[in-house]
Write a protein that holds these residues in place. Structure first.
Motif, short mmCIF file in Angstrom:
data_model
loop_
_atom_site.label_atom_id
_atom_site.label_comp_id
_atom_site.label_asym_id
_atom_site.label_seq_id
_atom_site.Cartn_x
_atom_site.Cartn_y
_atom_site.Cartn_z
N TRP A 89 0.85 -1.19 0.00
CA TRP A 89 0.00 0.00 0.00
C TRP A 89 0.89 1.24 0.00
CZ3 TRP A 89 -4.46 -1.02 4.09
CH2 TRP A 89 -5.21 -2.12 3.66
N LEU A 104 0.59 5.44 -0.08
CA LEU A 104 -0.27 6.61 0.01
C LEU A 104 0.25 7.70 -0.91
CD1 LEU A 104 -2.61 8.15 1.40
CD2 LEU A 104 -0.95 8.86 3.15
N VAL A 130 -0.78 -1.03 -4.48
CA VAL A 130 -2.08 -0.36 -4.38
C VAL A 130 -1.82 1.09 -3.98
CG1 VAL A 130 -4.30 -0.26 -3.21
CG2 VAL A 130 -3.27 -2.48 -3.75
N ILE A 144 -3.11 4.51 -2.74
CA ILE A 144 -4.23 5.03 -1.96
C ILE A 144 -4.35 6.52 -2.17
CG2 ILE A 144 -5.13 5.33 0.39
CD1 ILE A 144 -3.52 2.74 1.09
N PRO A 175 -6.25 8.71 3.12
CA PRO A 175 -6.85 8.02 4.26
C PRO A 175 -8.18 8.71 4.56
CG PRO A 175 -5.08 9.47 4.98
CD PRO A 175 -5.10 9.54 3.49
N VAL A 230 -9.24 5.02 -4.42
CA VAL A 230 -9.00 4.05 -3.34
C VAL A 230 -8.77 4.84 -2.05
CG1 VAL A 230 -7.51 2.22 -2.47
CG2 VAL A 230 -8.00 2.37 -4.93
N ALA A 277 -8.52 4.45 2.42
CA ALA A 277 -8.09 3.45 3.41
C ALA A 277 -8.37 3.95 4.82
CB ALA A 277 -6.60 3.16 3.26
N THR A 287 -8.75 -1.17 2.43
CA THR A 287 -8.84 -0.19 1.34
C THR A 287 -10.24 -0.36 0.76
OG1 THR A 287 -7.83 -1.78 -0.20
CG2 THR A 287 -6.39 -0.11 0.78
N TYR A 288 -10.83 0.77 0.34
CA TYR A 288 -12.23 0.68 -0.03
C TYR A 288 -12.65 1.83 -0.94
CZ TYR A 288 -13.33 4.46 3.26
OH TYR A 288 -13.39 5.67 3.90
#
Length: 580
Positions: A5, A7, A449, A451, A454, A482, A484, A555-556
């Motif tokens: 992950w 950021l 991934v 992100i 946050p 994405v 998180a 993650t969403y």
């Protein structure tokens, strides 16, 4: 599979740009993360309309091609459209066929046989077109590398117009005119169109020159959108506009064949997105060219009676279902070969009985499952094999295979994919060389991934979800945002779907915010992760809705779920890990 992950930390005046664009600062952050820098770029991204499409006359060769086509129509000549067997080739040809018919130019469509002849223009097509009285041959989604075949068509006295979007080779084909936004000296501001996009631009210019009403151009948008997504083009610049408005048109399409296909796929009347093209519509057209005959696709597109169209759409659906079953069998065979064995850096697999047109799909699936570059070979004769490879970001497959070119009789590709034919006896040596010269590191096999930010789930309101809709269509080059958050407790969970493969969780974050969390893929892997990190007892208590010690990061992406008139914000979980 373990993920890395990262950021995103790009800087910009998020609040200032948000005020100017009338969007939340978080949306500006997402646009910056996608490479947009200026207010003008962001405004076009968010609000771009058909008026923002580039002038097709800027594309090198378009005006000359229009002139040649108008001359052919004026002389009552006949055109031939030399297409390809995939979705982009099918819709490129259909756009040209409709466009030529609109101005009174008769045309036939010719496609190669994938297994017997392979990709692109060939002498059989030229000979058939010549015998049918064709004097103007127009390629689409191919032709830029067909130097010998174009020269042969010229020898037969044909006018040849090449339209393509693939990379230009060392020398242009000897056509009367070449229309390809990747050629040297190009004046068009965007080179990322698919073959159908180039065909659409040519027809737009042709319509303008012939005084055809503007609305006739826009009728072609849905076909261009299908091809753009199915050919995995980056959804940036005018591709976003073509797909955005093409999807709107497709939802209410008057096209008999497409209406029938939406009906048999249970998609009629639904709001469509790029995923519906990429995973449902596109594969149906692609499957015909892969394991059946491409004529099944054209039969559906040309059908004018709805009852017959339903039968033909059902046939395409069945062909695609067969293709999916064959693919699954190939993936099972490949997975069985790898099970229990240490994975080499580059996986080279021989699956003799897999249909050669499915080798690339199988390779892609195994790449997704393992994180390794994969080449899948099938047997095409007693002594020869044909392979298709799919790569990872850290491995330039074309360059690495180039050093093994002496082992292959045919070879081509790019960074992320390649195709080749070679004697089966050379497979062990190919495998040895690729792995001995590999400089891949263990971390290269972990997918990255990125992100966007946050974000505690409490910030995911229905209004914010609506704002994210401005970023659609999502796809390659414009991924879905994405977000998180760490430290979710799972209050309870239940399995959904006919196979129990969807997981619906009720989760709570550290701030006490609760919401539903949906995991649509990889339920079994998630259960295994929970058992390994928290134990089987905690997994059992999760399903029973009892207090448990599970503490995970997700993650969403937030969505609004509507059920029986009630609307709630859910999160779609895309990844997970344990934060110590």
């Amino acid at each position: 599979m373990r993920e890395r992950w990262i950021l995103e930390t790009k800087k910009a005046d998020f609040d200032g740009l948000a005020a100017k664009l009338s969007v939340p600062p978080l949306l500006v952050r997402c646009m910056v993360n996608r490479g947009l820098e200026t207010e003008e770029e962001m405004r076009r991204y968010l609000y771009g309309g058909l008026e923002d499409l580039h002038d097709p006359r800027q594309m090198k060769g378009v005006l000359k091609a229009v002139e040649l086509l108008r001359q052919a129509e004026a002389r009552g000549e006949k055109a031939g459209i030399a297409s390809d067997f995939d979705c982009d080739g099918i819709f490129s040809a259909y756009i040209l066929w409709l466009g030529f018919r609109q101005i009174g130019l008769t045309a036939n469509i010719y496609t190669p046989d994938r297994i017997i002849e392979g990709y692109g223009l060939n002498r059989r097509i030229v000979n058939e077109a010549k015998a049918a009285g064709v004097t103007v041959l127009v390629t689409c989604d191919n032709g830029i590398a067909a130097n010998e075949e174009v020269a042969y068509a010229k020898e037969q006295g044909m006018t040849v117009i090449v339209t393509d979007h693939h990379e230009v080779q060392e020398e242009l084909p000897p056509a009367d005119v070449v229309v390809d936004p990747k050629q040297d000296g190009e004046t068009y501001p965007f080179c990322g169109l698919c073959g159908a996009g180039v065909a659409f631009k040519l027809i737009c210019a042709l319509y303008d020159a012939c005084g055809v009403a503007a609305e006739e151009k826009w009728k072609l948008l849905e076909y261009t959108a299908i091809a753009t997504v199915a050919d995995v083009m980056e959804l940036r610049d005018e591709n976003r506009i073509l797909v955005k408005y093409g999807l709107q048109q497709l939802e209410k399409t008057s096209h008999v064949g497409l209406r029938a296909l939406l009906e048999v796929q249970g998609m009629a009347g639904k709001r469509l997105n790029a995923g519906h093209i990429g995973f449902v519509i596109g594969p149906c057209f692609n499957a015909a060219g892969r394991i059946s005959t491409v004529s099944a696709s054209f039969d559906l597109l040309m059908e004018t009676e709805y009852g017959e169209a339903l039968k033909k759409a059902q046939k395409l659906k069945e062909i695609n279902e067969t293709r999916k079953e064959m693919t699954e069998e190939g993936v099972k065979q490949a997975s069985a070969m790898l099970e229990g064995k240490p994975l080499s850096d580059v996986l080279v697999l021989l699956l003799p009985d897999v249909h050669e047109s499915l080798a690339g799909i199988v390779a892609g699936r195994i790449k997704e499952n393992t994180g390794h570059p994969v080449i899948v070979f099938t047997r095409i004769s007693d002594s020869n094999v044909k392979g298709s490879g799919r790569s990872i970001e850290a491995y330039h497959m074309f360059h690495e295979l180039l050093s093994c070119k002496d082992l292959m009789s045919r070879f081509g590709g790019h960074k992320m994919a390649a195709g080749m034919t070679l004697p089966e006896a050379n497979l062990p040596e190919l495998t040895r060389r690729l792995n001995e010269q590999s400089v891949l590191l263990p971390e290269d096999f972990c997918p990255v991934v990125r992100i966007d930010a946050p974000m505690p789930v409490g910030f995911a309101t229905e209004r914010l979800v609506e704002e994210f809709g401005r970023m659609e269509p999502f796809g390659v080059g414009n991924p879905k945002p994405v977000f998180a958050e760490q430290h979710f407790s799972i209050l309870r969970a239940q399995q959904l779907g006919k196979d129990g493969n969807v997981l619906k969780m009720y989760v709570q974050n550290c701030l006490g915010n609760r919401c539903e969390a949906m995991l649509f893929r990889g339920k079994e892997e998630f259960e295994q992760f929970l058992v390994e990190n928290f134990g089987g007892r905690e997994l059992k208590r999760m399903y029973e809705g009892k207090e448990n010690d599970i503490d995970v990061a997700f993650t969403y992406f937030p969505i609004v779920n509507e059920f029986r008139g009630s609307r709630t914000v859910q999160i779609q979980v895309s990844g997970y890990c344990r934060i110590e």
